[in-house]
Design a protein around this motif. Structure first.
Motif, short mmCIF file in Angstrom:
data_model
loop_
_atom_site.label_atom_id
_atom_site.label_comp_id
_atom_site.label_asym_id
_atom_site.label_seq_id
_atom_site.Cartn_x
_atom_site.Cartn_y
_atom_site.Cartn_z
N LEU A 82 46.31 -5.73 104.76
CA LEU A 82 46.99 -6.99 104.48
C LEU A 82 47.26 -7.15 102.99
O LEU A 82 48.34 -7.60 102.60
CB LEU A 82 46.16 -8.17 105.01
CG LEU A 82 46.79 -9.55 104.85
CD1 LEU A 82 48.14 -9.63 105.55
CD2 LEU A 82 45.84 -10.62 105.39
N HIS A 83 46.30 -6.75 102.17
CA HIS A 83 46.48 -6.81 100.72
C HIS A 83 47.70 -5.99 100.30
O HIS A 83 48.53 -6.45 99.51
CB HIS A 83 45.21 -6.30 100.03
CG HIS A 83 45.35 -6.14 98.55
ND1 HIS A 83 45.36 -7.22 97.68
CD2 HIS A 83 45.53 -5.04 97.78
CE1 HIS A 83 45.52 -6.79 96.45
NE2 HIS A 83 45.63 -5.46 96.48
N LEU A 123 36.84 -4.98 109.34
CA LEU A 123 37.51 -6.06 108.62
C LEU A 123 37.95 -5.68 107.20
O LEU A 123 39.07 -6.03 106.81
CB LEU A 123 36.66 -7.33 108.61
CG LEU A 123 36.60 -8.03 109.97
CD1 LEU A 123 35.63 -9.21 109.92
CD2 LEU A 123 37.98 -8.49 110.41
N PRO A 124 37.13 -4.98 106.41
CA PRO A 124 37.62 -4.59 105.08
C PRO A 124 38.87 -3.69 105.15
O PRO A 124 39.75 -3.78 104.30
CB PRO A 124 36.43 -3.85 104.47
CG PRO A 124 35.25 -4.41 105.14
CD PRO A 124 35.70 -4.68 106.55
N LEU A 147 41.18 -3.81 107.51
CA LEU A 147 42.30 -4.71 107.83
C LEU A 147 42.69 -5.55 106.62
O LEU A 147 43.88 -5.78 106.36
CB LEU A 147 41.95 -5.60 109.02
CG LEU A 147 41.76 -4.89 110.36
CD1 LEU A 147 41.29 -5.87 111.42
CD2 LEU A 147 43.03 -4.19 110.79
N GLN A 148 41.69 -6.00 105.88
CA GLN A 148 41.98 -6.79 104.68
C GLN A 148 42.73 -5.95 103.64
O GLN A 148 43.62 -6.45 102.97
CB GLN A 148 40.69 -7.35 104.09
CG GLN A 148 40.12 -8.48 104.89
CD GLN A 148 38.79 -8.95 104.35
OE1 GLN A 148 37.96 -8.14 103.95
NE2 GLN A 148 38.60 -10.26 104.36
N GLU A 149 42.37 -4.71 103.52
CA GLU A 149 43.05 -3.82 102.57
C GLU A 149 44.51 -3.61 102.99
O GLU A 149 45.43 -3.64 102.15
CB GLU A 149 42.32 -2.48 102.48
CG GLU A 149 42.87 -1.56 101.42
CD GLU A 149 42.67 -2.07 100.00
OE1 GLU A 149 43.39 -1.59 99.11
OE2 GLU A 149 41.81 -2.95 99.76
#
Length: 126
Positions: free
Chosen positions: A21-22, A14-15, A17-19
């Protein structure tokens, strides 16, 4: 896939994927994409100036490049409109992306049709 991951794998995945997306959300339209658009547009204008004196095989490649540039300009324009609609980068000036003229494409296609593929020389036996 993420629905089947265990806790440690989720905490790893998840981190990442979040990065991603960021980075996507913080994409600066006025950054590299605009610089590339300008560079490609300058090159396309240069290509068009030279197109009508090119040999057939070069003219065919130039036509392919022009077509691809037209597709990319259309996609970049759509992307900019989506960003404007989402109010992404408020206060930021967006470059007006103009489609490549269809008349140039038609003229380039006609030139390719009319330009001989190879120079035909009469055959003489020695």
């Amino acid at each position: 896939r993420n629905r089947r991951l265990n806790t440690p794998d989720l905490l790893d995945q998840l981190p990442v994927l979040q990065e991603l997306l960021h980075h996507l959300l913080n994409c600066k339209i006025a950054g590299e994409s605009v610089k590339l658009y300008i560079a490609i547009t300058d090159g396309i204008l240069n290509l068009i100036d030279k197109h009508f004196g090119m040999q057939h095989h070069h003219a065919v490649r130039a036509l392919e490049i022009y077509r691809k540039a037209g597709e990319q300009v259309s996609l970049l324009s759509e992307f900019c409109e989506i960003c404007r609609g989402l109010h992404h980068g408020q206060g930021q000036k967006y470059l007006k992306i103009k489609p490549l003229p269809e008349s140039f494409l038609i003229a380039m296609e006609e030139y390719v049709k009319e330009t001989p593929e190879v120079l035909a020389l009469p055959y003489t036996s020695v």
